[in-house]
Design a protein around this motif. Structure first.
Motif, mmCIF file in Angstrom:
data_model
loop_
_atom_site.group_PDB
_atom_site.id
_atom_site.type_symbol
_atom_site.label_atom_id
_atom_site.label_comp_id
_atom_site.label_asym_id
_atom_site.label_seq_id
_atom_site.Cartn_x
_atom_site.Cartn_y
_atom_site.Cartn_z
ATOM 1 N N ASP A 17 0.822 -1.215 0.000
ATOM 2 C CA ASP A 17 0.000 0.000 0.000
ATOM 3 C C ASP A 17 0.854 1.263 0.000
ATOM 4 N N ARG A 18 2.028 1.211 0.630
ATOM 5 C CA ARG A 18 2.888 2.393 0.741
ATOM 6 C C ARG A 18 3.823 2.579 -0.452
ATOM 7 N N ALA A 19 4.013 1.536 -1.247
ATOM 8 C CA ALA A 19 5.063 1.540 -2.260
ATOM 9 C C ALA A 19 4.939 2.663 -3.284
ATOM 10 N N ALA A 20 3.720 2.999 -3.669
ATOM 11 C CA ALA A 20 3.529 3.988 -4.721
ATOM 12 C C ALA A 20 3.919 5.401 -4.294
ATOM 13 N N ALA A 21 4.078 5.626 -2.997
ATOM 14 C CA ALA A 21 4.402 6.972 -2.503
ATOM 15 C C ALA A 21 5.861 7.111 -2.107
ATOM 16 N N SER A 22 6.689 6.104 -2.396
ATOM 17 C CA SER A 22 8.055 6.139 -1.872
ATOM 18 C C SER A 22 9.070 5.669 -2.896
ATOM 19 N N ASP A 23 10.335 5.918 -2.577
ATOM 20 C CA ASP A 23 11.441 5.400 -3.379
ATOM 21 C C ASP A 23 11.926 4.061 -2.828
ATOM 22 N N GLU A 24 11.825 3.886 -1.518
ATOM 23 C CA GLU A 24 12.196 2.634 -0.872
ATOM 24 C C GLU A 24 11.173 2.301 0.203
ATOM 25 N N VAL A 25 10.888 1.011 0.343
ATOM 26 C CA VAL A 25 10.022 0.543 1.428
ATOM 27 C C VAL A 25 10.781 -0.533 2.200
ATOM 28 N N TRP A 26 10.775 -0.379 3.534
ATOM 29 C CA TRP A 26 11.402 -1.356 4.418
ATOM 30 C C TRP A 26 10.350 -1.955 5.341
ATOM 31 N N LEU A 27 10.492 -3.253 5.629
ATOM 32 C CA LEU A 27 9.693 -3.930 6.637
ATOM 33 C C LEU A 27 10.603 -4.179 7.830
ATOM 34 N N ALA A 28 10.154 -3.806 9.017
ATOM 35 C CA ALA A 28 10.972 -4.004 10.216
ATOM 36 C C ALA A 28 10.179 -4.761 11.266
ATOM 37 N N ALA A 29 10.834 -5.735 11.908
ATOM 38 C CA ALA A 29 10.162 -6.531 12.938
ATOM 39 C C ALA A 29 11.208 -7.113 13.880
ATOM 40 N N ARG A 30 10.724 -7.597 15.015
ATOM 41 C CA ARG A 30 11.589 -8.267 15.985
ATOM 42 C C ARG A 30 12.002 -9.642 15.452
ATOM 43 N N VAL A 31 13.225 -10.013 15.765
ATOM 44 C CA VAL A 31 13.684 -11.366 15.457
ATOM 45 C C VAL A 31 13.025 -12.334 16.433
ATOM 46 N N SER A 32 12.547 -13.444 15.942
ATOM 47 C CA SER A 32 11.916 -14.448 16.792
ATOM 48 C C SER A 32 12.917 -14.997 17.802
ATOM 49 N N ALA A 33 12.538 -15.017 19.064
ATOM 50 C CA ALA A 33 13.428 -15.503 20.119
ATOM 51 C C ALA A 33 13.758 -16.978 19.933
ATOM 52 N N LYS A 34 12.834 -17.740 19.316
ATOM 53 C CA LYS A 34 13.044 -19.171 19.122
ATOM 54 C C LYS A 34 13.605 -19.492 17.728
ATOM 55 N N GLY A 35 13.864 -18.446 16.954
ATOM 56 C CA GLY A 35 14.419 -18.680 15.625
ATOM 57 C C GLY A 35 13.451 -19.298 14.649
ATOM 58 N N LYS A 36 12.144 -19.118 14.875
ATOM 59 C CA LYS A 36 11.137 -19.727 14.019
ATOM 60 C C LYS A 36 10.272 -18.688 13.322
ATOM 61 N N GLY A 37 10.736 -17.438 13.302
ATOM 62 C CA GLY A 37 9.959 -16.383 12.664
ATOM 63 C C GLY A 37 10.087 -16.414 11.146
ATOM 64 N N ARG A 38 9.281 -15.583 10.486
ATOM 65 C CA ARG A 38 9.294 -15.520 9.034
ATOM 66 C C ARG A 38 10.644 -15.069 8.482
ATOM 67 N N GLU A 39 11.439 -14.392 9.312
ATOM 68 C CA GLU A 39 12.737 -13.944 8.827
ATOM 69 C C GLU A 39 13.652 -15.112 8.460
ATOM 70 N N THR A 40 13.346 -16.303 8.981
ATOM 71 C CA THR A 40 14.140 -17.490 8.648
ATOM 72 C C THR A 40 13.573 -18.244 7.452
ATOM 73 N N ASP A 41 12.434 -17.793 6.955
ATOM 74 C CA ASP A 41 11.753 -18.457 5.843
ATOM 75 C C ASP A 41 12.263 -17.878 4.520
ATOM 76 N N ARG A 42 12.981 -18.682 3.749
ATOM 77 C CA ARG A 42 13.548 -18.201 2.479
ATOM 78 C C ARG A 42 12.461 -17.695 1.540
ATOM 79 N N ARG A 43 11.274 -18.322 1.574
ATOM 80 C CA ARG A 43 10.184 -17.890 0.699
ATOM 81 C C ARG A 43 9.727 -16.479 1.034
ATOM 82 N N PHE A 44 9.676 -16.143 2.320
ATOM 83 C CA PHE A 44 9.263 -14.802 2.737
ATOM 84 C C PHE A 44 10.295 -13.775 2.270
ATOM 85 N N ARG A 45 11.583 -14.107 2.439
ATOM 86 C CA ARG A 45 12.636 -13.186 2.003
ATOM 87 C C ARG A 45 12.616 -13.023 0.483
#
Length: 222
Positions: A59-87
């Motif tokens: 939704d924000r992409a059309a108004a910007s030059d860059e878009v970043w997603l920021a979130a906490r790293v999963s304490a158990k190492g099972k968050g989406r940040e470890t999912d290659r498909r999400f990246r």
């Protein structure tokens, strides 16, 4: 809360040379560099990487030059940040990913290198204008419950603060609030009342607002 991510990301972007402010135009973070026209960077915050965060970024992409997603790293190492498909999805969409650790260290997981969608020039210009007019950075990005301290609200509070000393005319308030005439006439918040032709006074609601938001600076065009 998402607001706990705001200061670490703000510091990260400021180190990269950006002026950073929270909650502008519905975006958790808007950052501008010193170029003219400026590079516009939007960052959306969530406690976890998830589909909702990607949808917000779309939704924000059309108004910007860059878009970043920021979130906490999963304490158990099972968050989406470890999912290659999400990246990989973020890469294909052109979104960057910032991972925030428990000690507030920020790591780049994906850089926003893909081509961005066609821009919305009107929405982009509104974000830039609000960022530049807002005095300081009074609102933490990532919040949704508290009223946002917009540039308009800052000017209205400056008018209210001045009217504590007695009724006044819009032209007398213009040095501290360039939009004083429009603000007093429209009276969006119910803080003002006309007591004579072209003369306005502070209402009880306005006095209460000054107690809630003390010492707010006026906005300017810098």
């Amino acid at each position: 809360m998402e607001t706990t991510l705001y200061l670490p990301i703000k510091r990260f972007l400021e180190t990269a040379g950006y002026s950073v402010k929270g909650e502008i135009g519905g975006c958790d973070i808007v950052a501008l560099n010193d170029e003219e026209p400026p590079l516009v960077v939007i960052c959306e915050l969530k406690l976890r990487f998830n589909l909702e965060l990607i949808l917000q970024a779309v939704d924000r992409a059309a108004a910007s030059d860059e878009v970043w997603l920021a979130a906490r790293v999963s304490a158990k190492g099972k968050g989406r940040e470890t999912d290659r498909r999400f990246r990989d999805l973020c890469r294909r969409l052109g979104f960057g990913m910032l991972a925030v650790s428990d000690n507030d260290h920020v790591d780049i997981m994906v850089s926003p290198v893909a081509a961005m969608p066609r821009r919305n020039a009107r929405k982009r210009s509104r974000l830039v204008a609000e960022h530049r007019r807002r005095k300081g950075d009074p609102t933490l990005g990532g919040g949704s419950r508290a009223p946002i301290m917009t540039a308009y609200r800052q000017q209205a509070l400056a008018c209210a603060n001045a009217l504590q000393d007695g009724p006044s005319r819009p032209r007398d308030l213009r040095p501290i609030a360039p939009d004083a005439a429009k603000i007093l006439l429209s009276n969006v918040y119910g803080w003002f009342e006309r007591v004579d032709r072209g003369v306005y006074a502070l209402t009880e609601a306005g006095a209460e607002a000054l107690k809630r938001w003390p010492s707010q600076p006026a906005s300017d065009n810098s």
